[in-house]
Design an enzyme around this catalytic site. Structure first.
Site, PDB file in Angstrom:
ATOM      1  N   ASP A   7       0.713  -1.147   0.144  1.00 51.91           N
ATOM      2  CA  ASP A   7       0.172  -0.046   0.143  1.00 51.91           C
ATOM      3  C   ASP A   7       1.084   1.070  -0.011  1.00 51.91           C
ATOM      4  O   ASP A   7       2.192   1.321   0.229  1.00 51.91           O
ATOM      5  CB  ASP A   7      -0.866  -0.031   1.400  1.00 51.91           C
ATOM      6  N   ASP A   9      -0.020   5.120   1.188  1.00 54.67           N
ATOM      7  CA  ASP A   9       0.058   5.868   2.592  1.00 54.67           C
ATOM      8  C   ASP A   9      -0.049   5.221   3.876  1.00 54.67           C
ATOM      9  O   ASP A   9      -0.940   4.392   4.149  1.00 54.67           O
ATOM     10  CB  ASP A   9      -1.184   7.083   2.373  1.00 54.67           C
ATOM     11  N   GLU A  16      -0.471  10.586   6.183  1.00 48.94           N
ATOM     12  CA  GLU A  16      -1.851  11.146   6.216  1.00 48.94           C
ATOM     13  C   GLU A  16      -1.962  12.591   7.193  1.00 48.94           C
ATOM     14  O   GLU A  16      -2.246  13.572   6.720  1.00 48.94           O
ATOM     15  CB  GLU A  16      -2.696  10.193   7.130  1.00 48.94           C
ATOM     16  N   LYS A  52     -11.145  11.663  -3.403  1.00 49.42           N
ATOM     17  CA  LYS A  52     -12.339  12.302  -4.003  1.00 49.42           C
ATOM     18  C   LYS A  52     -13.645  12.005  -2.966  1.00 49.42           C
ATOM     19  O   LYS A  52     -14.334  12.800  -2.562  1.00 49.42           O
ATOM     20  CB  LYS A  52     -12.568  11.946  -5.292  1.00 49.42           C
ATOM     21  N   LYS A  87      -5.828  19.584  -4.628  1.00 55.71           N
ATOM     22  CA  LYS A  87      -5.212  19.043  -3.415  1.00 55.71           C
ATOM     23  C   LYS A  87      -3.853  18.053  -3.669  1.00 55.71           C
ATOM     24  O   LYS A  87      -2.920  17.881  -3.121  1.00 55.71           O
ATOM     25  CB  LYS A  87      -6.195  18.001  -2.742  1.00 55.71           C
ATOM     26  N   THR A 125      -5.459   3.354  -3.420  1.00 56.56           N
ATOM     27  CA  THR A 125      -6.739   4.022  -3.975  1.00 56.56           C
ATOM     28  C   THR A 125      -6.425   5.524  -4.243  1.00 56.56           C
ATOM     29  O   THR A 125      -7.298   6.053  -4.344  1.00 56.56           O
ATOM     30  CB  THR A 125      -7.871   3.727  -3.256  1.00 56.56           C
ATOM     31  N   GLU A 128      -2.835   8.437  -8.846  1.00 57.03           N
ATOM     32  CA  GLU A 128      -1.593   7.906  -8.941  1.00 57.03           C
ATOM     33  C   GLU A 128      -0.270   9.048  -8.866  1.00 57.03           C
ATOM     34  O   GLU A 128       0.891   8.651  -8.415  1.00 57.03           O
ATOM     35  CB  GLU A 128      -1.601   7.605 -10.563  1.00 57.03           C
ATOM     36  N   ASP A 184      -1.626  -0.875   6.217  1.00 53.09           N
ATOM     37  CA  ASP A 184      -1.501  -0.216   7.418  1.00 53.09           C
ATOM     38  C   ASP A 184      -2.972  -0.016   8.267  1.00 53.09           C
ATOM     39  O   ASP A 184      -3.101   0.526   9.328  1.00 53.09           O
ATOM     40  CB  ASP A 184      -0.811   1.070   7.311  1.00 53.09           C
TER      41      ASP A 184
END
Length: 274
Positions: A7, A9, A16, A52, A87, A125, A128, A184
Site C-alpha cells: 500500500d 499512504d 496522512e 475524492k 489537493k 486508492t 497516481e 497499515d
C-alpha cells in the site's frame, strides 16, 4: 517468482497527518469552502477510501447551501474533481520537499525482494501522481522504477473492496498464493484478504487501534538495523512467524499462501520487542 505489494499512504511513509490533512485543508481554504478538518475529524475521514470520496463526504445539503455549490450532481462532480486535482498538486509538493521521511524498513525489504527476483508493486486508492511521489521518496528513483503502480481510479470500488488487489494480480499475471501485501489499515487488510492475499500490517498514525483480525502478522513497522535502528514491535503473530528485531524477506516469504491467516484467532497483543 513471488510478489511483494505495498500500500502507499501509511506504509511507504506516514503521510496522512503531515501530508494529506494539510493538503486537504489548504485546498478548502483556496476554494473558499467553509470547512477545515481537525486531526480528530480527519482520523475518521481516513476510513473512507479515496481522496475524492473523502471530499464527497462533505456534500450534505447544508454544506452545499453554505458553500454556494450547485445542486446538479454532474456540476458537483466537476467541483470535486477540481478540488482533488489541486489537493494532489499541493500534496505532491509536500512530498517533494522531503519533509516526510519513509517508514522504517520499506526500502531495505524492497531492495532484498528485488535482489531475490521478486515482483514489486504498489496498489493504492490514492491518486497516481501522489502515489508515485511517495514511492520515489521511499525507494529512491532507481528502485522505484522497478515497481508496477496500480492507483487511483483504475478500479470502480475503493478499499475495503478487493478490486485494486484483484486488478494488480490480473495485470501482473500472478496467483494470489504467490504474493504478500503490506498494509497499515483495516480497510486495506480487508481488501487484501478479499483478493486472497496474505497481509502484513504495519500500524500507522491513525490506525493503531483498528481491528486487524485475519492479518498474517501485525507489527509497529518493518524495522531497521543499526545505525538507524528501529525495532519492529510485534502486536499479533497468529501464524508463529516469530520475526527478529526487524522484518526480513524470509519472514514475508514464509507467509506466502497463508491468505492472511483467515479464520484463525489473532494472538494476544505482545508489547515486548522481538
Amino acid at each position: 517468482m513471488p510478489a511483494l505489494v505495498f500500500d502507499c499512504d501509511g506504509v511507504l511513509a506516514d503521510t496522512e497527518r503531515d501530508g494529506h490533512l494539510p493538503a486537504f485543508n489548504r485546498t478548502f481554504e483556496e476554494f473558499g469552502l467553509p470547512v477545515r478538518w481537525s486531526d480528530a475529524e480527519y482520523a475518521r475521514k481516513v476510513t473512507i477510501g479515496g481522496g475524492k470520496e473523502r471530499m464527497r463526504s462533505l456534500l450534505t445539503p447544508d454544506f452545499i447551501a453554505a458553500a454556494g455549490l450547485p445542486s446538479d450532481p454532474a456540476a458537483l462532480d466537476e467541483r470535486v474533481a477540481a478540488w482533488h486535482r489541486r489537493k494532489t498538486e499541493i500534496y505532491t509538493a509536500v512530498i517533494g520537499s522531503g519533509s516526510i521521511p519513509p517508514r522504517p524498513g520499506v526500502r531495505r525489504v524492497a531492495t532484498a525482494a528485488q535482489e531475490a527476483g521478486w515482483t514489486l508493486a504498489v496498489a493504492s486508492t490514492s491518486a497516481e501522481p501522489s502515489v508515485r511521489s511517495v514511492l520515489e521518496l521511499a525507494m529512491g528513483p532507481e528502485l522505484a522504477a522497478r515497481f508496477s503502480v496500480f492507483a487511483g481510479d483504475v478500479v470502480p470500488r475503493k478499499k475495503p473492496a478487493p478490486d485494486i488487489y484483484a486488478f494488480a494480480l490480473d495485470r501482473l499475471g500472478l496467483d494470489a498464493a504467490r504474493a504478500v501485501v503490506v498494509e497499515d489499515s483495516r480497510n486495506g487488510l480487508l481488501a487484501a484478504l478479499g483478493a486472497g492475499l496474505a497481509c502484513v500490517v504495519t500500524t500507522s498514525a491513525y490506525t493503531g487501534g483498528e481491528d486487524f483480525t485475519g492479518a498474517s502478522l501485525v507489527v509497529t513497522s518493518l524495522g531497521d538495523p543499526p545505525p538507524e535502528e528501529t525495532v519492529a514491535r510485534v502486536l499479533s503473530d497468529p501464524l508463529g512467524t516469530a520475526p527478529g528485531p526487524w522484518i526480513e524477506l524470509a519472514d514475508l516469504a514464509g507467509l506466502l499462501g497463508t491468505v492472511g491467516g483467515a479464520g484463525r484467532d489473532p494472538a494476544p497483543s505482545d508489547p515486548r520487542p522481538h
